[in-house]
Design a protein around this motif. Structure first.
Motif, PDB file in Angstrom:
ATOM      1  N   ILE A 150       9.089   3.419   0.337  1.00 51.22           N
ATOM      2  CA  ILE A 150       8.589   2.943  -0.966  1.00 51.22           C
ATOM      3  C   ILE A 150       7.253   2.227  -0.799  1.00 51.22           C
ATOM      4  CG2 ILE A 150       9.118   1.463  -2.966  1.00 51.22           C
ATOM      5  CD1 ILE A 150      10.975   3.912  -2.645  1.00 51.22           C
ATOM      6  N   GLY A 151       7.097   1.542   0.313  1.00 50.37           N
ATOM      7  CA  GLY A 151       5.840   0.816   0.489  1.00 50.37           C
ATOM      8  C   GLY A 151       5.576   0.472   1.934  1.00 50.37           C
ATOM      9  N   ASN A 152       4.301   0.253   2.197  1.00 48.48           N
ATOM     10  CA  ASN A 152       3.890  -0.274   3.488  1.00 48.48           C
ATOM     11  C   ASN A 152       3.189  -1.592   3.162  1.00 48.48           C
ATOM     12  OD1 ASN A 152       2.695  -0.865   5.929  1.00 48.48           O
ATOM     13  ND2 ASN A 152       2.054   1.240   6.348  1.00 48.48           N
ATOM     14  N   LEU A 153       3.776  -2.695   3.597  1.00 49.84           N
ATOM     15  CA  LEU A 153       3.218  -4.001   3.265  1.00 49.84           C
ATOM     16  C   LEU A 153       2.286  -4.446   4.380  1.00 49.84           C
ATOM     17  CD1 LEU A 153       6.513  -5.669   1.962  1.00 49.84           C
ATOM     18  CD2 LEU A 153       4.966  -4.065   0.806  1.00 49.84           C
ATOM     19  N   PHE A 154       1.049  -4.703   4.034  1.00 49.89           N
ATOM     20  CA  PHE A 154       0.054  -5.200   4.983  1.00 49.89           C
ATOM     21  C   PHE A 154       0.042  -6.722   4.824  1.00 49.89           C
ATOM     22  CE2 PHE A 154      -2.910  -1.419   5.945  1.00 49.89           C
ATOM     23  CZ  PHE A 154      -1.946  -0.471   5.637  1.00 49.89           C
ATOM     24  N   ILE A 155       0.207  -7.436   5.937  1.00 51.16           N
ATOM     25  CA  ILE A 155       0.427  -8.884   5.838  1.00 51.16           C
ATOM     26  C   ILE A 155      -0.389  -9.635   6.886  1.00 51.16           C
ATOM     27  CG2 ILE A 155       2.211 -10.704   5.941  1.00 51.16           C
ATOM     28  CD1 ILE A 155       4.279  -8.396   5.424  1.00 51.16           C
ATOM     29  N   GLY A 156      -0.927 -10.768   6.470  1.00 56.27           N
ATOM     30  CA  GLY A 156      -1.634 -11.635   7.417  1.00 56.27           C
ATOM     31  C   GLY A 156      -2.027 -12.923   6.709  1.00 56.27           C
ATOM     32  N   TYR A 157      -2.596 -13.832   7.469  1.00 53.07           N
ATOM     33  CA  TYR A 157      -3.147 -15.030   6.825  1.00 53.07           C
ATOM     34  C   TYR A 157      -4.458 -14.639   6.147  1.00 53.07           C
ATOM     35  CZ  TYR A 157       0.278 -18.034   9.019  1.00 53.07           C
ATOM     36  OH  TYR A 157       1.463 -18.635   9.366  1.00 53.07           O
ATOM     37  N   PRO A 158      -4.655 -15.006   4.895  1.00 51.59           N
ATOM     38  CA  PRO A 158      -5.871 -14.608   4.186  1.00 51.59           C
ATOM     39  C   PRO A 158      -7.111 -15.225   4.838  1.00 51.59           C
ATOM     40  CG  PRO A 158      -4.351 -15.784   2.704  1.00 51.59           C
ATOM     41  CD  PRO A 158      -3.764 -15.843   4.075  1.00 51.59           C
ATOM     42  N   ASP A 159      -8.207 -14.459   4.901  1.00 47.23           N
ATOM     43  CA  ASP A 159      -9.453 -15.079   5.354  1.00 47.23           C
ATOM     44  C   ASP A 159     -10.245 -15.536   4.129  1.00 47.23           C
ATOM     45  OD1 ASP A 159     -10.775 -12.901   4.308  1.00 47.23           O
ATOM     46  OD2 ASP A 159     -11.518 -12.154   6.222  1.00 47.23           O
ATOM     47  N   ASP A 160     -11.409 -16.158   4.368  1.00 48.68           N
ATOM     48  CA  ASP A 160     -12.168 -16.756   3.263  1.00 48.68           C
ATOM     49  C   ASP A 160     -12.554 -15.706   2.224  1.00 48.68           C
ATOM     50  OD1 ASP A 160     -11.936 -19.065   4.621  1.00 48.68           O
ATOM     51  OD2 ASP A 160     -13.956 -19.000   5.491  1.00 48.68           O
ATOM     52  N   GLU A 161     -12.905 -14.510   2.735  1.00 51.34           N
ATOM     53  CA  GLU A 161     -13.310 -13.406   1.855  1.00 51.34           C
ATOM     54  C   GLU A 161     -12.163 -13.059   0.893  1.00 51.34           C
ATOM     55  OE1 GLU A 161     -16.114 -11.112   0.409  1.00 51.34           O
ATOM     56  OE2 GLU A 161     -16.389 -12.602   1.998  1.00 51.34           O
ATOM     57  N   ALA A 162     -10.980 -12.999   1.449  1.00 45.77           N
ATOM     58  CA  ALA A 162      -9.793 -12.649   0.651  1.00 45.77           C
ATOM     59  C   ALA A 162      -9.586 -13.670  -0.455  1.00 45.77           C
ATOM     60  CB  ALA A 162      -8.565 -12.597   1.549  1.00 45.77           C
ATOM     61  N   LEU A 163      -9.781 -14.927  -0.104  1.00 45.53           N
ATOM     62  CA  LEU A 163      -9.537 -15.978  -1.097  1.00 45.53           C
ATOM     63  C   LEU A 163     -10.569 -15.914  -2.216  1.00 45.53           C
ATOM     64  CD1 LEU A 163      -8.472 -18.840   1.313  1.00 45.53           C
ATOM     65  CD2 LEU A 163      -7.014 -17.463  -0.161  1.00 45.53           C
ATOM     66  N   LYS A 164     -11.812 -15.559  -1.844  1.00 49.68           N
ATOM     67  CA  LYS A 164     -12.860 -15.420  -2.879  1.00 49.68           C
ATOM     68  C   LYS A 164     -12.511 -14.281  -3.833  1.00 49.68           C
ATOM     69  CE  LYS A 164     -16.633 -16.245  -0.130  1.00 49.68           C
ATOM     70  NZ  LYS A 164     -17.697 -15.505   0.542  1.00 49.68           N
ATOM     71  N   LYS A 165     -12.152 -13.125  -3.241  1.00 49.87           N
ATOM     72  CA  LYS A 165     -11.843 -11.943  -4.062  1.00 49.87           C
ATOM     73  C   LYS A 165     -10.619 -12.189  -4.934  1.00 49.87           C
ATOM     74  CE  LYS A 165     -13.449  -8.404  -0.823  1.00 49.87           C
ATOM     75  NZ  LYS A 165     -12.932  -7.460   0.182  1.00 49.87           N
ATOM     76  N   ALA A 166      -9.695 -12.975  -4.420  1.00 48.54           N
ATOM     77  CA  ALA A 166      -8.420 -13.170  -5.111  1.00 48.54           C
ATOM     78  C   ALA A 166      -8.582 -13.908  -6.439  1.00 48.54           C
ATOM     79  CB  ALA A 166      -7.458 -13.940  -4.209  1.00 48.54           C
ATOM     80  N   LYS A 167      -9.756 -14.510  -6.631  1.00 45.93           N
ATOM     81  CA  LYS A 167      -9.934 -15.310  -7.860  1.00 45.93           C
ATOM     82  C   LYS A 167     -10.076 -14.434  -9.103  1.00 45.93           C
ATOM     83  CE  LYS A 167     -11.532 -19.497  -5.729  1.00 45.93           C
ATOM     84  NZ  LYS A 167     -12.675 -19.963  -4.982  1.00 45.93           N
ATOM     85  N   ALA A 168     -10.648 -13.233  -8.930  1.00 49.64           N
ATOM     86  CA  ALA A 168     -10.885 -12.397 -10.108  1.00 49.64           C
ATOM     87  C   ALA A 168      -9.602 -11.702 -10.529  1.00 49.64           C
ATOM     88  CB  ALA A 168     -11.952 -11.363  -9.788  1.00 49.64           C
ATOM     89  N   ARG A 213       0.837  -1.200   0.000  1.00 51.99           N
ATOM     90  CA  ARG A 213       0.000   0.000   0.000  1.00 51.99           C
ATOM     91  C   ARG A 213       0.867   1.243   0.000  1.00 51.99           C
ATOM     92  NH1 ARG A 213      -5.693  -0.631   1.579  1.00 51.99           N
ATOM     93  NH2 ARG A 213      -6.022  -2.743   2.321  1.00 51.99           N
ATOM     94  N   THR A 214       0.422   2.212  -0.773  1.00 50.61           N
ATOM     95  CA  THR A 214       1.067   3.527  -0.744  1.00 50.61           C
ATOM     96  C   THR A 214       0.068   4.599  -0.319  1.00 50.61           C
ATOM     97  OG1 THR A 214       0.586   3.750  -3.094  1.00 50.61           O
ATOM     98  CG2 THR A 214       2.818   3.043  -2.511  1.00 50.61           C
ATOM     99  N   ARG A 215      -1.202   4.389  -0.706  1.00 49.03           N
ATOM    100  CA  ARG A 215      -2.213   5.429  -0.466  1.00 49.03           C
ATOM    101  C   ARG A 215      -2.833   5.299   0.925  1.00 49.03           C
ATOM    102  NH1 ARG A 215      -5.895   3.551  -3.427  1.00 49.03           N
ATOM    103  NH2 ARG A 215      -4.775   1.977  -4.591  1.00 49.03           N
TER     104      ARG A 215
END
Ligand code: FMN
Length: 189
Positions: free
Chosen positions: A158-176, A133-135
């Motif tokens: 240069i960046g701020n990295l947001f990190i964690g174990y993905p939840d189910d919602e994240a995995l669904k969104k990640a498909k597109a 993330r930058t914004r």
């Protein structure tokens, strides 16, 4: 999976499970970053890991920023803070500025971008989700974040990295995922 397949499968992951990220995994990400290509081996990266008590201080800083920036948008403030509160760990990544040498400084930024991409791919292998993330609450371009990391001399965030174990919602969104064909972006000279 092949490297090309891994590159294609990497996704920005913004929703995380309520689960801490082990320090060993954070260290593995940092180690992966240090193998990035870099001009003249300046190894121009710096990392600031934000978790635990430091994360609480970060949230307070972000709250001040949001109040200042969006005084009439309480819902935006609330949703932005929720993003921070539900992110287990942040890594702020900096590039060394070479005083008096703009070209070297720019090359350092490029190298740090490579390092971040390596971390992004490594995160996936470790079962972690990551977004650069930058914004907004990433606060990459805000003086407060420089103060927060100790106002280091000659370093650009240069960046701020947001990190964690993905939840189910994240995995669904990640498909597109869609990409414009390289053919539309390429001229063969
Ligand atoms: C330099 C850079 C800055 C970004 N800043 C943000 C950001 O501030 N907030 C955010 O949600 N995503 C941010 N992203 C992630 C992009 O939105 C994401 O990579 C893009 O939507 C493509 O999705 P994918 O990574 O899943 O392929 C950033 C990515 C890059 C490379």
């Amino acid at each position: 999976m092949s490297i090309i397949a891994e590159i294609k499968n990497r996704r920005a992951i913004r929703d995380y499970a309520e689960r801490e990220v082990e320090d060993e995994k954070i260290k593995t990400l940092l180690e992966a970053a240090t193998w990035a290509p870099n001009d003249r081996m300046r190894e121009p990266w710096g990392f600031f890991v934000i978790k635990g008590k430091a994360k609480k201080r970060y949230e307070a800083m972000a709250y001040d920023y949001l109040q200042e920036r969006f005084p009439t948008k309480p819902h935006l403030i609330e949703s932005s803070l929720k993003v921070l509160k539900t992110t287990p760990v942040h890594i702020v990544v900096t590039a060394d500025i070479v005083p008096g040498d703009e070209e070297a400084s720019i090359d350092n930024e490029y190298a740090v971008c490579c390092a971040i991409h390596s971390m992004w791919l490594a995160a996936k292998e470790l079962g972690l989700g990551l977004v650069w993330r930058t914004r907004g609450v990433g606060l990459v371009r805000d003086n407060r974040m420089y103060e927060f990391i100790g106002a280091p001399e000659n370093k650009k965030i240069i960046g701020n990295l947001f990190i964690g174990y993905p939840d189910d919602e994240a995995l669904k969104k990640a498909k597109a995922h869609v990409r414009t064909s390289f053919e539309e972006k390429t001229i063969w000279l």
